[in-house]
Design a protein around this motif. Structure first.
Motif, PDB file in Angstrom:
ATOM      1  N   CYS A  24       0.805  -1.228   0.000  1.00  0.00           N
ATOM      2  CA  CYS A  24       0.000   0.000   0.000  1.00  0.00           C
ATOM      3  C   CYS A  24       0.835   1.275   0.000  1.00  0.00           C
ATOM      4  O   CYS A  24       0.304   2.369   0.195  1.00  0.00           O
ATOM      5  CB  CYS A  24      -0.945  -0.012   1.199  1.00  0.00           C
ATOM      6  SG  CYS A  24      -2.177  -1.321   1.073  1.00  0.00           S
ATOM      7  N   LEU A  25       2.115   1.155  -0.251  1.00  0.00           N
ATOM      8  CA  LEU A  25       2.997   2.315  -0.299  1.00  0.00           C
ATOM      9  C   LEU A  25       2.788   3.072  -1.604  1.00  0.00           C
ATOM     10  O   LEU A  25       2.626   2.461  -2.657  1.00  0.00           O
ATOM     11  CB  LEU A  25       4.457   1.864  -0.185  1.00  0.00           C
ATOM     12  CG  LEU A  25       5.503   2.947  -0.075  1.00  0.00           C
ATOM     13  CD1 LEU A  25       5.312   3.754   1.202  1.00  0.00           C
ATOM     14  CD2 LEU A  25       6.892   2.319  -0.080  1.00  0.00           C
ATOM     15  N   GLY A  26       2.779   4.390  -1.540  1.00  0.00           N
ATOM     16  CA  GLY A  26       2.707   5.206  -2.743  1.00  0.00           C
ATOM     17  C   GLY A  26       1.454   6.048  -2.809  1.00  0.00           C
ATOM     18  O   GLY A  26       0.520   5.870  -2.021  1.00  0.00           O
ATOM     19  N   GLY A  27       1.451   6.976  -3.760  1.00  0.00           N
ATOM     20  CA  GLY A  27       0.338   7.894  -3.895  1.00  0.00           C
ATOM     21  C   GLY A  27      -0.209   7.992  -5.308  1.00  0.00           C
ATOM     22  O   GLY A  27      -1.081   8.818  -5.567  1.00  0.00           O
ATOM     23  N   ASP A  28       0.303   7.168  -6.225  1.00  0.00           N
ATOM     24  CA  ASP A  28      -0.212   7.212  -7.591  1.00  0.00           C
ATOM     25  C   ASP A  28      -1.542   6.459  -7.677  1.00  0.00           C
ATOM     26  O   ASP A  28      -2.009   5.879  -6.698  1.00  0.00           O
ATOM     27  CB  ASP A  28       0.819   6.651  -8.577  1.00  0.00           C
ATOM     28  CG  ASP A  28       1.151   5.187  -8.326  1.00  0.00           C
ATOM     29  OD1 ASP A  28       0.665   4.603  -7.338  1.00  0.00           O
ATOM     30  OD2 ASP A  28       1.915   4.617  -9.130  1.00  0.00           O
ATOM     31  N   ALA A  29      -2.155   6.482  -8.825  1.00  0.00           N
ATOM     32  CA  ALA A  29      -3.481   5.883  -8.988  1.00  0.00           C
ATOM     33  C   ALA A  29      -3.475   4.393  -8.668  1.00  0.00           C
ATOM     34  O   ALA A  29      -4.406   3.883  -8.020  1.00  0.00           O
ATOM     35  CB  ALA A  29      -3.993   6.111 -10.414  1.00  0.00           C
ATOM     36  N   ALA A  30      -2.427   3.696  -9.075  1.00  0.00           N
ATOM     37  CA  ALA A  30      -2.354   2.257  -8.792  1.00  0.00           C
ATOM     38  C   ALA A  30      -2.240   2.008  -7.289  1.00  0.00           C
ATOM     39  O   ALA A  30      -2.879   1.097  -6.748  1.00  0.00           O
ATOM     40  CB  ALA A  30      -1.167   1.635  -9.526  1.00  0.00           C
ATOM     41  N   ALA A  31      -1.454   2.824  -6.597  1.00  0.00           N
ATOM     42  CA  ALA A  31      -1.312   2.673  -5.144  1.00  0.00           C
ATOM     43  C   ALA A  31      -2.626   2.974  -4.436  1.00  0.00           C
ATOM     44  O   ALA A  31      -2.998   2.275  -3.494  1.00  0.00           O
ATOM     45  CB  ALA A  31      -0.200   3.579  -4.626  1.00  0.00           C
ATOM     46  N   LEU A  32      -3.325   4.002  -4.888  1.00  0.00           N
ATOM     47  CA  LEU A  32      -4.620   4.327  -4.281  1.00  0.00           C
ATOM     48  C   LEU A  32      -5.602   3.171  -4.446  1.00  0.00           C
ATOM     49  O   LEU A  32      -6.361   2.857  -3.524  1.00  0.00           O
ATOM     50  CB  LEU A  32      -5.179   5.613  -4.880  1.00  0.00           C
ATOM     51  CG  LEU A  32      -4.359   6.877  -4.616  1.00  0.00           C
ATOM     52  CD1 LEU A  32      -4.970   8.068  -5.339  1.00  0.00           C
ATOM     53  CD2 LEU A  32      -4.231   7.149  -3.126  1.00  0.00           C
ATOM     54  N   CYS A  72      -4.183   4.190   5.051  1.00  0.00           N
ATOM     55  CA  CYS A  72      -5.019   5.362   5.344  1.00  0.00           C
ATOM     56  C   CYS A  72      -4.528   6.644   4.701  1.00  0.00           C
ATOM     57  O   CYS A  72      -5.236   7.657   4.719  1.00  0.00           O
ATOM     58  CB  CYS A  72      -5.114   5.559   6.862  1.00  0.00           C
ATOM     59  SG  CYS A  72      -6.048   4.253   7.672  1.00  0.00           S
ATOM     60  N   TYR A  73      -3.336   6.632   4.133  1.00  0.00           N
ATOM     61  CA  TYR A  73      -2.772   7.849   3.566  1.00  0.00           C
ATOM     62  C   TYR A  73      -3.534   8.277   2.318  1.00  0.00           C
ATOM     63  O   TYR A  73      -3.930   7.456   1.504  1.00  0.00           O
ATOM     64  CB  TYR A  73      -1.298   7.640   3.225  1.00  0.00           C
ATOM     65  CG  TYR A  73      -0.647   8.880   2.691  1.00  0.00           C
ATOM     66  CD1 TYR A  73      -0.250   9.894   3.545  1.00  0.00           C
ATOM     67  CD2 TYR A  73      -0.459   9.045   1.328  1.00  0.00           C
ATOM     68  CE1 TYR A  73       0.329  11.050   3.062  1.00  0.00           C
ATOM     69  CE2 TYR A  73       0.123  10.201   0.832  1.00  0.00           C
ATOM     70  CZ  TYR A  73       0.510  11.191   1.702  1.00  0.00           C
ATOM     71  OH  TYR A  73       1.074  12.338   1.219  1.00  0.00           O
ATOM     72  N   GLY A  74      -3.714   9.579   2.179  1.00  0.00           N
ATOM     73  CA  GLY A  74      -4.369  10.147   1.002  1.00  0.00           C
ATOM     74  C   GLY A  74      -5.250  11.305   1.414  1.00  0.00           C
ATOM     75  O   GLY A  74      -5.547  11.499   2.594  1.00  0.00           O
ATOM     76  N   SER A  75      -5.665  12.081   0.422  1.00  0.00           N
ATOM     77  CA  SER A  75      -6.476  13.270   0.720  1.00  0.00           C
ATOM     78  C   SER A  75      -7.863  13.217   0.080  1.00  0.00           C
ATOM     79  O   SER A  75      -8.637  14.155   0.222  1.00  0.00           O
ATOM     80  CB  SER A  75      -5.741  14.530   0.242  1.00  0.00           C
ATOM     81  OG  SER A  75      -5.488  14.442  -1.146  1.00  0.00           O
ATOM     82  N   ASP A  76      -8.167  12.115  -0.593  1.00  0.00           N
ATOM     83  CA  ASP A  76      -9.466  12.019  -1.253  1.00  0.00           C
ATOM     84  C   ASP A  76     -10.530  11.493  -0.286  1.00  0.00           C
ATOM     85  O   ASP A  76     -10.248  11.157   0.866  1.00  0.00           O
ATOM     86  CB  ASP A  76      -9.374  11.143  -2.506  1.00  0.00           C
ATOM     87  CG  ASP A  76      -8.919   9.718  -2.205  1.00  0.00           C
ATOM     88  OD1 ASP A  76      -8.485   9.441  -1.074  1.00  0.00           O
ATOM     89  OD2 ASP A  76      -9.018   8.881  -3.127  1.00  0.00           O
ATOM     90  N   VAL A  77     -11.756  11.444  -0.751  1.00  0.00           N
ATOM     91  CA  VAL A  77     -12.875  10.991   0.067  1.00  0.00           C
ATOM     92  C   VAL A  77     -12.655   9.546   0.533  1.00  0.00           C
ATOM     93  O   VAL A  77     -12.946   9.205   1.687  1.00  0.00           O
ATOM     94  CB  VAL A  77     -14.203  11.127  -0.721  1.00  0.00           C
ATOM     95  CG1 VAL A  77     -15.355  10.478   0.027  1.00  0.00           C
ATOM     96  CG2 VAL A  77     -14.501  12.589  -1.000  1.00  0.00           C
TER      97      VAL A  77
END
Length: 120
Positions: A24-32, A72-77
């Motif tokens: 679950c590491l990362g912030g790109d679309a695939a990681a999300l 849990c990381y991220g800024s989207d809904v």
């Protein structure tokens, strides 16, 4: 599946949390997408259960905090919903317990504080 099949085996729990965190590491679309799939599969609850079952095992605490932090990381809904799910699952109490039980472990403190900040 291994974490659910062997809840009392600390090594399985530690390595399972480590793997979950890495996936679950990362912030790109695939990681999300991986973060959401992990949450939908019960990854947050399994990580909390691992931490609750092995409070004195620093590795379980470190990688449990890391795994939940990455999920849990991220800024989207969806990320906000995952953080709420973590709170409901008991992550706030689990991270507090981890940091209290391992005050001298820099990795537990670092990953724990990151998770606390995310859940605040």
């Amino acid at each position: 599946a291994a974490m659910q099949a062997h809840p009392l085996v600390a090594g399985v729990q530690e390595n399972g949390c480590r793997a979950l965190g890495n996936v679950c590491l990362g912030g790109d679309a695939a990681a999300l997408a991986r973060k959401q799939r992990a949450a939908d599969a019960g990854g947050i609850e399994v990580a909390v259960a691992a931490m609750q079952a092995h409070p004195q095992v620093a590795g379980v605490q470190q990688f449990g905090c890391c795994a939940m932090g990455n999920v849990c990381y991220g800024s989207d809904v969806a990320a906000r919903a995952r953080r709420q799910r973590a709170v409901i699952a008991g992550a706030t109490e689990a991270v507090a317990g981890a940091m209290q039980a391992h005050p001298g472990d820099a990795a537990v403190q670092r990953h724990g504080q990151r998770l606390r900040d995310l859940l605040a």
